[in-house]
Write an enzyme that holds these catalytic residues in place. Structure first.
Site, PDB file in Angstrom:
ATOM      1  CB  CYS A 124      12.350   9.022   9.707  1.00 56.70           C
ATOM      2  SG  CYS A 124      12.936   7.746   8.585  1.00 56.70           S
ATOM      3  CB  VAL A 155       0.160   5.885  12.044  1.00 60.73           C
ATOM      4  CG1 VAL A 155      -0.472   4.767  11.216  1.00 60.73           C
ATOM      5  CG2 VAL A 155      -0.615   7.184  11.838  1.00 60.73           C
ATOM      6  CE  LYS A 173      -1.761   2.733   2.970  1.00 60.70           C
ATOM      7  NZ  LYS A 173      -1.806   3.972   2.125  1.00 60.70           N
ATOM      8  N   GLY A 201       6.353   5.044   8.846  1.00 63.13           N
ATOM      9  CA  GLY A 201       5.531   6.241   8.947  1.00 63.13           C
ATOM     10  C   GLY A 201       5.674   6.869  10.323  1.00 63.13           C
ATOM     11  CB  SER A 202       3.532   9.269  12.106  1.00 58.61           C
ATOM     12  OG  SER A 202       2.307   8.582  12.277  1.00 58.61           O
ATOM     13  CB  THR A 203       6.035   7.625  16.608  1.00 57.03           C
ATOM     14  OG1 THR A 203       7.392   7.690  16.140  1.00 57.03           O
ATOM     15  CG2 THR A 203       6.004   6.847  17.911  1.00 57.03           C
ATOM     16  CD  GLU A 223      12.255   4.312   9.369  1.00 54.69           C
ATOM     17  OE1 GLU A 223      12.310   5.155  10.288  1.00 54.69           O
ATOM     18  OE2 GLU A 223      12.059   4.608   8.186  1.00 54.69           O
ATOM     19  CD  GLU A 263       9.783  12.817  12.603  1.00 53.40           C
ATOM     20  OE1 GLU A 263      10.628  12.256  11.881  1.00 53.40           O
ATOM     21  OE2 GLU A 263       8.743  12.251  12.998  1.00 53.40           O
TER      22      GLU A 263
END
Length: 453
Positions: free
Chosen positions: A264, A212, A155, A208-210, A230, A355
């Site tokens: 990141c 999510v 995806k 992606g984001s922490t 990651e 971030e």
């Protein structure tokens, strides 16, 4: 009626095309096809899977320019960077084409028989890719997963699906079986969530984001499903007084402003020993102002736009009340442009702890080696970082003391497909890349053969 999403060129703010959003039924259908394709793929001799991956790599190599131009339009990446990214996909495929024949088990000494282990593929792997590096991050998951005998359902991020879609087409052109490498476009709340909940998706890889990623991990835990994460970063670029300051300052813009800071691994905090703090800033300013921001199709561009208008607003919000030391330049007019920015920060400032994911760097002084390590670790994240010093002993001590998954000394380069990559703390779970990555997409089966009469 299938819903769609309009893609926007971030350099012009103009629409590119409409992309379909898959629903749960369409996602389930792709997974069902992957289940069938995986059984045949896993039964092939290892050399046949290796040859297929090498064929895929050759087809990607033949389409590097096409893929790069898609990334320029869809993601705003400078053309030089986009060409490197497309070539990188082929290199990753070539590297992991050697893995099928290296997935050897072990023979373990036991009494009364023979004990051996096998690496068995999970089956179907769901890979969820972010918008910042659509091609490269996708390849880090699908290449070792396919090498290990799995099928992949990928995806891409809703904002940047074009190169993923094309890679799916190129896989078929290269001769990979139908359904083995499927690209499903749509929202994370539908397609991504279905990867987590579907019983036939036996592993999930999420970048992606922490926030999510935490939800993905929780969902996989409920299903007892392996997951690789990651996530975010607030990496430190640590500059000691004995470092080559000119070299450190010249490298700093690339460490944080590459891909417009939407990375990141961006070294978004520069920690400078107090005795050389002023001198370092003097050297940094011309380096930042020389950073070329502009049309990503231009061969001379260092940095393109941010990905969207909403993300630009988020990045700009970090400058509210900030002590801006100096800025570079950026185009005006259409497009989601943002000038590279250097902020002088205190340790408690939001910009020094959260971030930003944009071309903004916070510079902070430190007093000594212990203070540098403590300051570098004073964040929830632990992904990457750099250490600048001419003292080898200090380089070793500090690299052991900083709690980050990948570090570099006298360089800002720390991600290579032939070495492990991943974070600590809120930056992730598990490891990608490196010579053992394909094993991470297998389950170890232990078998005891009794030989006693």
């Amino acid at each position: 009626m299938t819903s769609t999403f309009t893609l926007i060129n971030p350099a012009t703010a103009q629409p590119i095309r409409e992309i379909a959003r898959a629903d749960v039924a369409q996602t389930d259908a792709a997974i069902a096809r992957a289940v069938i394709a995986q059984r045949a793929w896993a039964s092939l001799p290892p050399v046949a899977r290796a040859d297929a991956l090498r064929a895929f790599a050759r087809v990607v190599e033949a389409h590097v320019e096409e893929l790069a131009q898609l990334e320029v339009r869809n993601s705003g990446h400078p053309i030089g960077s986009a060409r490197w990214e497309a070539s990188h996909v082929a290199q990753v495929l070539n590297f992991y084409a050697g893995a099928p024949e290296r997935l050897s088990g072990e023979q373990i000494p036991v009494a009364g028989g023979l004990d051996v282990t096998f690496h068995e593929p999970y089956g179907v792997v769901g890979i969820i890719v972010p918008w910042n590096f659509p091609m490269t991050i996708a390849s880090w998951g699908f290449a070792p997963a396919l090498a290990a005998g799995n099928a992949v359902v990928l995806k891409p991020a809703e904002l940047t699906p074009l190169t993923a879609i094309r890679l799916g087409e190129l896989a078929l052109e290269a001769g990979l079986p139908e359904g083995l490498f499927a690209v499903v476009t749509g929202s994370g709340s539908v397609v991504g969530q279905r990867f987590v909940s579907h019983p036939d998706v036996r592993k999930v890889v999420f970048t992606g984001s922490t926030s999510v990623g935490t939800d993905v991990a929780a969902g996989c835990a409920r299903e007892l499903k392996p997951v690789t994460l990651e996530l975010g970063g607030k990496s430190a670029n640590i500059v000691f007084a004995d470092a080559d300051l000119e070299k450190a300052a010249a490298a700093a813009p690339g460490a944080v402003f590459d891909n417009a800071g939407q990375d990141c691994c961006a070294r978004s905090r520069i920690l400078v020993e107090r005795s050389v703090y002023d001198r370092f800033l003097e050297l940094l300013e011309p380096a930042v102002q020389a950073w070329r921001v502009g049309d990503p199709a231009d061969e001379g561009t260092d940095m393109g736009p941010l990905i969207s208008a909403s993300h630009r607003s988020t990045v700009a919000g970090f400058l509210d009340g900030a002590n801006v030391a100096f800025r570079g330049s950026a185009p005006e007019g259409d497009g989601f442009w943002f000038a590279p920015t250097v902020v002088l920060a205190d340790r408690a400032d939001r910009i020094a702890r959260e971030e930003v994911f944009g071309p903004v760097v916070a510079v902070l002084p430190f007093d000594d080696e212990a203070d540098a390590i403590a300051l570098a670790n004073d964040t929830a994240y632990g992904l990457a970082g750099s250490i600048w010093t001419e003292n080898l002993g200090r380089a070793v001590r500090v690299s052991r003391g900083v709690k980050s998954g990948v570090l570099s000394v006298n360089s800002h380069s720390s991600v290579r497909y032939w070495t492990p990559f991943g974070g600590m703390k809120a930056s992730g779970l598990g490891r990608e890349l490196g010579p053992d990555a394909a094993e991470h997409f297998t389950e170890t089966k232990n078998v005891f053969f009794a030989t006693d009469a």
